[in-house]
Design a protein around this motif. Structure first.
Motif, PDB file in Angstrom:
ATOM      1  N   SER A  91       1.000  -1.133  -0.089  1.00  0.00           N
ATOM      2  CA  SER A  91       0.555  -0.327   0.086  1.00  0.00           C
ATOM      3  C   SER A  91       0.954   1.186  -0.183  1.00  0.00           C
ATOM      4  CB  SER A  91      -0.937   0.151   0.762  1.00  0.00           C
ATOM      5  OG  SER A  91      -0.771   0.968   1.019  1.00  0.00           O
ATOM      6  N   LYS A  92       1.487   1.676   0.360  1.00  0.00           N
ATOM      7  CA  LYS A  92       2.613   2.766   0.882  1.00  0.00           C
ATOM      8  C   LYS A  92       3.930   2.850  -0.032  1.00  0.00           C
ATOM      9  CE  LYS A  92       2.839   3.419   5.697  1.00  0.00           C
ATOM     10  NZ  LYS A  92       3.398   3.217   7.058  1.00  0.00           N
ATOM     11  N   ALA A  93       4.254   1.381  -0.374  1.00  0.00           N
ATOM     12  CA  ALA A  93       5.024   1.543  -2.531  1.00  0.00           C
ATOM     13  C   ALA A  93       3.647   2.413  -2.940  1.00  0.00           C
ATOM     14  CB  ALA A  93       5.175   0.183  -2.530  1.00  0.00           C
ATOM     15  N   LYS A  94       2.755   1.356  -3.144  1.00  0.00           N
ATOM     16  CA  LYS A  94       1.691   2.531  -4.444  1.00  0.00           C
ATOM     17  C   LYS A  94       2.143   4.350  -4.143  1.00  0.00           C
ATOM     18  CE  LYS A  94      -1.763  -1.331  -4.874  1.00  0.00           C
ATOM     19  NZ  LYS A  94      -2.936  -1.678  -4.852  1.00  0.00           N
ATOM     20  N   THR A  95       1.760   4.370  -3.488  1.00  0.00           N
ATOM     21  CA  THR A  95       2.260   5.841  -2.910  1.00  0.00           C
ATOM     22  C   THR A  95       3.220   6.321  -2.927  1.00  0.00           C
ATOM     23  OG1 THR A  95       0.409   5.478  -0.887  1.00  0.00           O
ATOM     24  CG2 THR A  95       2.069   7.788  -0.768  1.00  0.00           C
ATOM     25  N   TYR A  96       4.892   6.049  -2.620  1.00  0.00           N
ATOM     26  CA  TYR A  96       5.738   5.921  -3.008  1.00  0.00           C
ATOM     27  C   TYR A  96       5.856   5.929  -4.532  1.00  0.00           C
ATOM     28  CZ  TYR A  96      10.723   4.933  -3.696  1.00  0.00           C
ATOM     29  OH  TYR A  96      12.246   4.937  -4.006  1.00  0.00           O
ATOM     30  N   HIS A  97       5.403   4.813  -5.420  1.00  0.00           N
ATOM     31  CA  HIS A  97       5.389   5.326  -6.727  1.00  0.00           C
ATOM     32  C   HIS A  97       4.931   6.401  -7.099  1.00  0.00           C
ATOM     33  CE1 HIS A  97       5.894   2.789 -10.700  1.00  0.00           C
ATOM     34  NE2 HIS A  97       4.465   3.679 -10.848  1.00  0.00           N
ATOM     35  N   SER A  98       4.007   7.378  -6.651  1.00  0.00           N
ATOM     36  CA  SER A  98       2.752   8.163  -7.303  1.00  0.00           C
ATOM     37  C   SER A  98       4.199   9.182  -6.910  1.00  0.00           C
ATOM     38  CB  SER A  98       1.730   8.423  -6.529  1.00  0.00           C
ATOM     39  OG  SER A  98       0.470   6.801  -7.019  1.00  0.00           O
ATOM     40  N   LEU A  99       4.361   8.916  -5.754  1.00  0.00           N
ATOM     41  CA  LEU A  99       5.348  10.299  -5.177  1.00  0.00           C
ATOM     42  C   LEU A  99       6.382  10.274  -6.558  1.00  0.00           C
ATOM     43  CD1 LEU A  99       5.687  10.298  -1.949  1.00  0.00           C
ATOM     44  CD2 LEU A  99       4.235  12.127  -3.676  1.00  0.00           C
ATOM     45  N   LEU A 100       7.126   8.994  -6.637  1.00  0.00           N
ATOM     46  CA  LEU A 100       8.292   9.292  -8.156  1.00  0.00           C
ATOM     47  C   LEU A 100       7.682   9.408  -8.740  1.00  0.00           C
ATOM     48  CD1 LEU A 100       9.569   5.439  -7.135  1.00  0.00           C
ATOM     49  CD2 LEU A 100      10.734   7.850  -6.522  1.00  0.00           C
ATOM     50  N   ILE A 101       6.363   9.418  -9.156  1.00  0.00           N
ATOM     51  CA  ILE A 101       5.961   9.902 -10.859  1.00  0.00           C
ATOM     52  C   ILE A 101       6.468  11.208 -10.807  1.00  0.00           C
ATOM     53  CG2 ILE A 101       4.055   9.537 -12.815  1.00  0.00           C
ATOM     54  CD1 ILE A 101       6.532   7.225 -12.758  1.00  0.00           C
ATOM     55  N   VAL A 102       4.987  11.304  -9.766  1.00  0.00           N
ATOM     56  CA  VAL A 102       4.549  13.294  -9.783  1.00  0.00           C
ATOM     57  C   VAL A 102       5.601  13.986  -9.630  1.00  0.00           C
ATOM     58  CG1 VAL A 102       2.944  14.939  -8.530  1.00  0.00           C
ATOM     59  CG2 VAL A 102       1.842  13.110  -9.213  1.00  0.00           C
ATOM     60  N   ILE A 103       6.805  13.737  -9.336  1.00  0.00           N
ATOM     61  CA  ILE A 103       7.617  14.813  -8.701  1.00  0.00           C
ATOM     62  C   ILE A 103       8.849  14.959  -9.624  1.00  0.00           C
ATOM     63  CG2 ILE A 103      10.016  15.357  -7.136  1.00  0.00           C
ATOM     64  CD1 ILE A 103       8.955  13.837  -5.176  1.00  0.00           C
ATOM     65  N   GLY A 104       8.905  13.552  -9.981  1.00  0.00           N
ATOM     66  CA  GLY A 104       9.325  13.435 -11.665  1.00  0.00           C
ATOM     67  C   GLY A 104       9.199  14.606 -12.644  1.00  0.00           C
ATOM     68  N   ILE A 105       7.664  14.699 -12.747  1.00  0.00           N
ATOM     69  CA  ILE A 105       6.880  15.319 -14.136  1.00  0.00           C
ATOM     70  C   ILE A 105       6.820  17.023 -13.241  1.00  0.00           C
ATOM     71  CG2 ILE A 105       4.926  15.887 -14.546  1.00  0.00           C
ATOM     72  CD1 ILE A 105       4.022  13.198 -14.234  1.00  0.00           C
ATOM     73  N   LEU A 106       6.527  17.107 -12.336  1.00  0.00           N
ATOM     74  CA  LEU A 106       7.078  18.309 -11.378  1.00  0.00           C
ATOM     75  C   LEU A 106       8.309  19.147 -11.607  1.00  0.00           C
ATOM     76  CD1 LEU A 106       4.974  18.101  -8.252  1.00  0.00           C
ATOM     77  CD2 LEU A 106       4.866  19.515 -10.867  1.00  0.00           C
ATOM     78  N   SER A 107       9.736  18.261 -11.567  1.00  0.00           N
ATOM     79  CA  SER A 107      11.207  18.602 -11.613  1.00  0.00           C
ATOM     80  C   SER A 107      11.254  18.609 -13.382  1.00  0.00           C
ATOM     81  CB  SER A 107      11.776  17.562 -11.424  1.00  0.00           C
ATOM     82  OG  SER A 107      12.211  17.049 -10.309  1.00  0.00           O
ATOM     83  N   SER A 108      10.661  19.074 -14.056  1.00  0.00           N
ATOM     84  CA  SER A 108      10.977  18.974 -15.443  1.00  0.00           C
ATOM     85  C   SER A 108      10.327  19.651 -15.877  1.00  0.00           C
ATOM     86  CB  SER A 108       9.905  17.723 -16.896  1.00  0.00           C
ATOM     87  OG  SER A 108       9.220  17.208 -16.047  1.00  0.00           O
ATOM     88  N   ILE A 109       9.033  20.339 -15.496  1.00  0.00           N
ATOM     89  CA  ILE A 109       7.883  21.611 -15.375  1.00  0.00           C
ATOM     90  C   ILE A 109       9.024  22.638 -15.179  1.00  0.00           C
ATOM     91  CG2 ILE A 109       6.115  22.734 -14.577  1.00  0.00           C
ATOM     92  CD1 ILE A 109       4.440  20.223 -15.580  1.00  0.00           C
ATOM     93  N   LEU A 110       8.859  22.929 -13.507  1.00  0.00           N
ATOM     94  CA  LEU A 110      10.001  23.787 -12.970  1.00  0.00           C
ATOM     95  C   LEU A 110      11.187  23.630 -13.899  1.00  0.00           C
ATOM     96  CD1 LEU A 110      10.590  25.675 -10.961  1.00  0.00           C
ATOM     97  CD2 LEU A 110      12.030  23.683  -9.938  1.00  0.00           C
ATOM     98  N   PHE A 111      12.477  23.035 -14.883  1.00  0.00           N
ATOM     99  CA  PHE A 111      13.458  23.172 -15.756  1.00  0.00           C
ATOM    100  C   PHE A 111      12.693  24.327 -16.464  1.00  0.00           C
ATOM    101  CE2 PHE A 111      15.627  22.649 -19.231  1.00  0.00           C
ATOM    102  CZ  PHE A 111      17.046  22.325 -18.950  1.00  0.00           C
ATOM    103  N   ILE A 112      12.025  24.055 -17.073  1.00  0.00           N
ATOM    104  CA  ILE A 112      11.832  24.526 -18.347  1.00  0.00           C
ATOM    105  C   ILE A 112      10.853  25.747 -18.377  1.00  0.00           C
ATOM    106  CG2 ILE A 112       9.786  24.681 -20.513  1.00  0.00           C
ATOM    107  CD1 ILE A 112      12.098  22.431 -21.026  1.00  0.00           C
ATOM    108  N   THR A 113      10.174  25.982 -17.139  1.00  0.00           N
ATOM    109  CA  THR A 113      10.088  27.497 -16.960  1.00  0.00           C
ATOM    110  C   THR A 113      10.735  28.198 -16.266  1.00  0.00           C
ATOM    111  OG1 THR A 113       8.084  26.357 -15.645  1.00  0.00           O
ATOM    112  CG2 THR A 113       8.399  28.413 -14.531  1.00  0.00           C
ATOM    113  N   VAL A 114      12.091  28.025 -15.448  1.00  0.00           N
ATOM    114  CA  VAL A 114      12.953  28.052 -15.497  1.00  0.00           C
ATOM    115  C   VAL A 114      14.124  28.161 -16.453  1.00  0.00           C
ATOM    116  CG1 VAL A 114      15.527  28.759 -14.217  1.00  0.00           C
ATOM    117  CG2 VAL A 114      13.294  27.521 -13.219  1.00  0.00           C
ATOM    118  N   SER A 115      14.373  27.827 -17.548  1.00  0.00           N
ATOM    119  CA  SER A 115      15.443  27.621 -18.597  1.00  0.00           C
ATOM    120  C   SER A 115      14.505  28.114 -19.841  1.00  0.00           C
ATOM    121  CB  SER A 115      16.480  26.933 -18.497  1.00  0.00           C
ATOM    122  OG  SER A 115      16.549  26.572 -16.897  1.00  0.00           O
ATOM    123  N   GLY A 116      13.442  27.712 -19.689  1.00  0.00           N
ATOM    124  CA  GLY A 116      12.690  27.569 -21.443  1.00  0.00           C
ATOM    125  C   GLY A 116      12.748  28.754 -22.075  1.00  0.00           C
ATOM    126  N   LYS A 117      13.152  28.264 -22.934  1.00  0.00           N
ATOM    127  CA  LYS A 117      13.465  29.688 -24.230  1.00  0.00           C
ATOM    128  C   LYS A 117      11.861  29.551 -25.630  1.00  0.00           C
ATOM    129  CE  LYS A 117      17.736  29.050 -23.239  1.00  0.00           C
ATOM    130  NZ  LYS A 117      19.833  29.245 -23.998  1.00  0.00           N
TER     131      LYS A 117
END
Length: 284
Positions: free
Chosen positions: A201-227
């Motif tokens: 059960s907690k592993a599913k929550t952990y998995h969701s966090l891995l994917i969601v934080i991964g998505i947010l990290s890429s969005i943040l990169f383009i927000t900061v550095s996108g041209k």
């Protein structure tokens, strides 16, 4: 390969792309990955983790298709190939830099080989103690992205770590799915993965966090550095991440996680390709 490609396209974004370095990085990474699979097959067979209760694909040593001796020969061949292309890669990627930098990247390659072997093989393998997730995050995310970028450009920027985190977290998600699939057999075999330690059960929550934080990290990169608006092209991969995440959280029977390993791997590669295409279009 996603990590290598991500580092390469980021170097293209900053005007430092080196074709030879990138090709050698891809080839070396694939050799190390195959070596890792061989070592994992061998190590789990010796520990008894690969047995008749295993859910995933059939392993060659455990099934008797390849003897332990033959697998050792295969690992030696892969070590030689990895070192040959790896040394060539470091020579090409550190031209114009001092000797300590050459030795540092050579050490990274040797450590990667040792980590690939020690995951399940040898005495006290760290995969059996629950440190596989950390190793995957480092060796499938941070090191290939940042390392490839540096060998192409000879510099590192802070924002570079954001897409590296994305690739690392998505790759860790693949391992987490593998461990959720194998939770019962791993628990019975004394393999104390993160999933075994926290439960499904907690592993599913952990998995969701891995994917969601991964998505947010890429969005943040383009927000900061996108041209350019083209650099948001990678967003087209996100519905696939979310669709699979919803289905994963509904799974009850561990063996049903198996197809999602391939799906997450391919979606991560698609994400990387779209990321790269967006960068190329922004420079056209």
């Amino acid at each position: 390969m996603s990590g290598i490609l991500m580092g390469a396209v980021l170097s293209y974004l900053d005007g430092g792309f080196n074709r030879i370095v990138t090709i050698l990085a891809v080839v070396t990474a694939l050799f190390i990955q195959v070596f890792s699979n061989f070592a994992n097959d061998y190590g789990d067979s010796q520990k008894g983790t690969d047995n008749q209760h295993r859910v995933g694909p059939k392993r060659t040593v455990q099934s008797g298709e390849i003897s332990p001796y033959q697998m050792k020969i295969g690992m030696i061949v892969l070590i030689i190939l990895s070192l040959a292309t790896g040394i060539w890669l470091v020579v090409e990627g550190t031209k114009g830099l001092d000797l300590p930098m050459f030795l540092l990247f050579l050490a990274f390659g040797i450590v990667a080989l040792i980590a690939a072997y020690r995951y399940t093989a040898g005495s006290n393998p760290y995969g059996y103690a629950g440190f596989g997730d950390v190793a995957v995050f480092l060796f499938f995310g941070l090191l290939p992205v940042v390392g490839t970028y540096f060998l192409n450009t000879h510099r590192i920027t802070p924002e570079l770590f954001l897409p590296a985190i994305s690739i690392g977290l998505f790759s860790t998600g693949v391992l987490n799915l593998n461990n959720m699939r194998d939770i019962e057999n791993d628990r019975n075999s004394g393999k104390h993965t993160v999933v075994v330690r926290m439960g499904s059960s907690k592993a599913k929550t952990y998995h969701s966090l891995l994917i969601v934080i991964g998505i947010l990290s890429s969005i943040l990169f383009i927000t900061v550095s996108g041209k350019s608006a083209f650099q948001w092209l990678f967003l087209l991969a996100f519905p696939l991440f979310i669709r699979d995440l919803i289905q994963i959280n509904r799974i009850v029977e561990p063996r049903k996680f198996d197809p999602f390993l391939k799906k997450l791997s391919l979606t991560t590669l698609l994400f990387t390709v779209l990321f790269g295409v967006g960068i190329i279009l922004s420079h056209s």
